[in-house]
Every structure is written in structure tokens, then in C-alpha cells.
Design a protein around this motif. Structure first.
Motif, short mmCIF file in Angstrom:
data_model
loop_
_atom_site.label_atom_id
_atom_site.label_comp_id
_atom_site.label_asym_id
_atom_site.label_seq_id
_atom_site.Cartn_x
_atom_site.Cartn_y
_atom_site.Cartn_z
N ALA A 22 0.83 -1.20 0.00
CA ALA A 22 0.00 0.00 0.00
C ALA A 22 0.86 1.25 0.00
O ALA A 22 2.08 1.21 0.21
CB ALA A 22 -0.91 -0.01 1.24
N SER A 89 -4.59 -1.93 -1.50
CA SER A 89 -4.79 -0.50 -1.70
C SER A 89 -4.14 -0.05 -3.02
O SER A 89 -4.53 -0.52 -4.09
CB SER A 89 -4.23 0.26 -0.49
OG SER A 89 -4.58 1.62 -0.51
N GLU A 113 -9.08 -4.11 -1.36
CA GLU A 113 -9.54 -2.73 -1.56
C GLU A 113 -8.66 -1.90 -2.50
O GLU A 113 -7.98 -0.96 -2.09
CB GLU A 113 -9.68 -2.03 -0.20
CG GLU A 113 -10.77 -2.66 0.64
CD GLU A 113 -11.07 -1.95 1.95
OE1 GLU A 113 -12.11 -2.25 2.53
OE2 GLU A 113 -10.25 -1.11 2.39
N THR A 115 -7.64 0.99 -4.86
CA THR A 115 -8.06 2.38 -4.74
C THR A 115 -8.17 3.04 -6.12
O THR A 115 -7.67 4.16 -6.33
CB THR A 115 -7.08 3.14 -3.84
OG1 THR A 115 -5.73 2.83 -4.23
CG2 THR A 115 -7.28 2.74 -2.39
N TRP A 160 -7.82 7.10 6.44
CA TRP A 160 -7.87 5.66 6.20
C TRP A 160 -8.08 4.84 7.47
O TRP A 160 -8.69 3.78 7.43
CB TRP A 160 -6.59 5.20 5.51
CG TRP A 160 -6.51 5.62 4.08
CD1 TRP A 160 -5.59 6.47 3.52
CD2 TRP A 160 -7.39 5.25 3.02
NE1 TRP A 160 -5.85 6.64 2.19
CE2 TRP A 160 -6.95 5.89 1.85
CE3 TRP A 160 -8.51 4.41 2.95
CZ2 TRP A 160 -7.58 5.74 0.62
CZ3 TRP A 160 -9.15 4.26 1.73
CH2 TRP A 160 -8.68 4.91 0.59
N VAL A 220 -13.60 3.26 -0.91
CA VAL A 220 -13.19 1.96 -1.43
C VAL A 220 -14.38 1.04 -1.66
O VAL A 220 -14.33 0.15 -2.52
CB VAL A 220 -12.14 1.28 -0.53
CG1 VAL A 220 -10.81 1.98 -0.64
CG2 VAL A 220 -12.58 1.19 0.91
N HIS A 244 -9.54 -0.42 6.20
CA HIS A 244 -8.73 -0.42 4.98
C HIS A 244 -7.32 -0.95 5.22
O HIS A 244 -6.73 -1.55 4.32
CB HIS A 244 -8.68 0.99 4.40
CG HIS A 244 -7.91 1.09 3.12
ND1 HIS A 244 -8.34 0.48 1.96
CD2 HIS A 244 -6.73 1.71 2.81
CE1 HIS A 244 -7.47 0.72 0.99
NE2 HIS A 244 -6.49 1.46 1.48
#
Length: 267
Positions: A22, A89, A113, A115, A160, A220, A244
Motif C-alpha cells: 500500500a 490499496s 480494496e 483504490t 484511512w 473503497v 482499509h
């Protein structure tokens, strides 16, 4: 001019698995997962541009997800003709673009998730669920331009993970997170501009595990509502009570699901 190459954390032997981290993180976030998979798999976890021990991208404001994919080409080559891609992410967004680019090489995908906010904004103008992340990025950029990296990180991380999350981090962790905020403008550019058409994701004809946190921000979930109906072989897992950053805050829970999925994909 020397071609930039990513730093890669590699462990194990067997069919390849590539793990993409991420924003505000590094390949180290996958250490536990690498340990869990390495008995049967070759696990490659690269640092993306400007993260960990990888070189920086030359612009502080513009990068495309395809640039990240191109940067990772040596990792994909090292993995061979077929591999499983895992991403969280921003890393999940990069993984999806890599799969669109080389679908014949991606055996399966496990993403938490992604983005890809641009696909939501292309589908429907705001209000569409992405307002929160756009506001958080704008506040982070304003703080960055004022020279306050810590305040930039507070806006970004607290969006987040919830109010007070940056302040609750150990001090030795806060500083590298704050330093990573120098990249926030280019992260935003990559994720909110030049959307890949949704039809391109409909062509991803490989098993795909799409993971969500029930407590994650609406942005998300808006991406999930746009993407999931287009994915032909998708399995959706939503984790009650997680958010997240669950692959970092609750790796045992998320990694167990990934290990199950990867085991089922074995030739």
C-alpha cells in the motif's frame, strides 16, 4: 541512463507469488505472508517507486499506474510465465493494471480494496462516494505545500484509519510515514486520472479474490461497487469490523484468507 529497478524482498521456492504494498508502506508489510507461503511458493515482494529501498520517481506530482507496472517488469520476468498477484490499496490498483496488461501471465489475483477512484469518477460525477478521499488528499497536499509533512500525514492516515491514528503510532513509525507524504500528489494523480475502462476489467478471466473491510471508508466500497460486477470469476470476502489497513493491522486474519486462496490455485 541506467534503467531504475525495484528492490525485491524474496523468499521461498516454487510457483511464484508477487505481493504489492500500500501507499505509505513498503514490501515489509508482507513479511508474515511471505513466511506463510514460502514453504511452497517463491514469494517476491518489491518496493514500489519511492518506497523502501527502491529508487524514487522523478516527478513529485505525476505518475501513472502503468509507470508502476513498467517499473515492476523485472519482477514479473523473474516470476516466470505464470504467477499469482497479491495487492493492497495502491498495490492492488497496480496489480489490476498489471493483470489487464499481461492477462496471460497472471494465474490468479488476490486484492484488498484497490483504490481505483478514477473508475468511480468516470462512471458518475460527485457525489459518488469518493468525496472523502478527495478532501483528505486536498488537505494533505495543502499541508505538504506549507512544509508540514506531519500534518499531511495526519490528514491522510486518519482518513484511512480513523481520527487519531497517526498520533497513536509509535514515534519511530510516524517519521517514515510523514516522509512518504512527499509522494501524495503523485499517488492522487495515478489513482484519480486516466481511468482504465471498466470493460477492460471484464476481460480478466482468472480467479480473483476481492477482499473488503466492512469498516473501511466509503470511497473503497464505491470502487468495489463499480468493479465487482465486471469481474467474471470473482470471490468476495468482507471482514466484519476491519478497515482499509487490515492487511497491516490484522495480518493474521487477512493472510489466512490469502493463503487459503493461493493454496486453491496450486497447479
Amino acid at each position: 541512463m541506467t534503467t531504475p529497478t525495484p528492490h525485491v524482498r524474496a523468499t521461498g521456492a516454487g510457483p511464484a507469488v508477487i505481493c504489492l504494498h500500500a501507499n505509505a508502506s513498503t514490501s515489509s508489510q508482507w513479511r508474515d505472508l511471505g513466511d506463510a507461503l514460502s514453504a511452497r511458493h517463491r514469494v517476491l515482494a518489491p518496493d514500489l517507486y519511492g518506497a523502501g529501498r527502491s529508487p524514487d520517481w522523478p516527478s513529485d506530482s505525476r505518475i501513472a499506474l502503468r509507470d508502476e507496472v513498467d517499473f515492476l517488469a523485472p519482477v514479473f520476468d523473474q516470476a516466470g510465465e505464470s504467477y499469482v498477484l497479491i495487492g493492497h490499496s495502491y498495490g492492488a490498483a497496480v496489480a489490476l493494471i498489471a493483470a489487464v496488461t499481461w492477462p496471460e501471465r497472471v494465474h490468479a489475483l488476490a486484492i484488498y480494496e484497490p483504490t481505483l477512484f478514477a473508475v468511480v469518477d468516470a462512471q458518475q460525477p460527485q457525489p459518488n462516494g469518493t468525496e472523502g478521499i478527495h478532501a483528505a488528499v486536498a488537505a494533505s497536499v495543502a499541508a505538504l505545500e506549507a512544509g508540514d509533512l506531519h500534518e499531511a500525514a495526519r490528514h491522510f492516515i486518519d482518513y484511512w484509519m480513523g481520527d487519531g491514528s497517526l498520533a497513536a503510532m509509535p514515534e519511530q513509525r510516524q517519521q517514515p510515514v510523514a516522509e512518504s507524504m512527499r509522494n501524495v500528489r503523485r499517488w492522487a494523480h495515478a489513482l484519480t486520472t486516466a481511468p482504465t475502462p471498466l470493460e477492460a476489467f471484464a476481460a480478466l478471466d482468472m480467479p480473483l479474490l476481492y477482499m473488503l473491510g466492512a469498516s473501511s471508508p466509503e470511497s473503497v466500497h464505491a470502487v468495489a461497487r463499480a468493479l465487482i460486477p465486471r469481474l467474471p470469476k470473482v470471490e468476495v470476502v468482507e471482514f466484519a469490523g476491519l478497515g482499509h489497513m487490515a492487511p497491516v493491522t490484522h495480518p493474521d486474519i487477512v493472510n489466512a484468507e490469502i493463503v487459503r486462496f493461493v493454496a486453491a490455485m496450486a497447479p
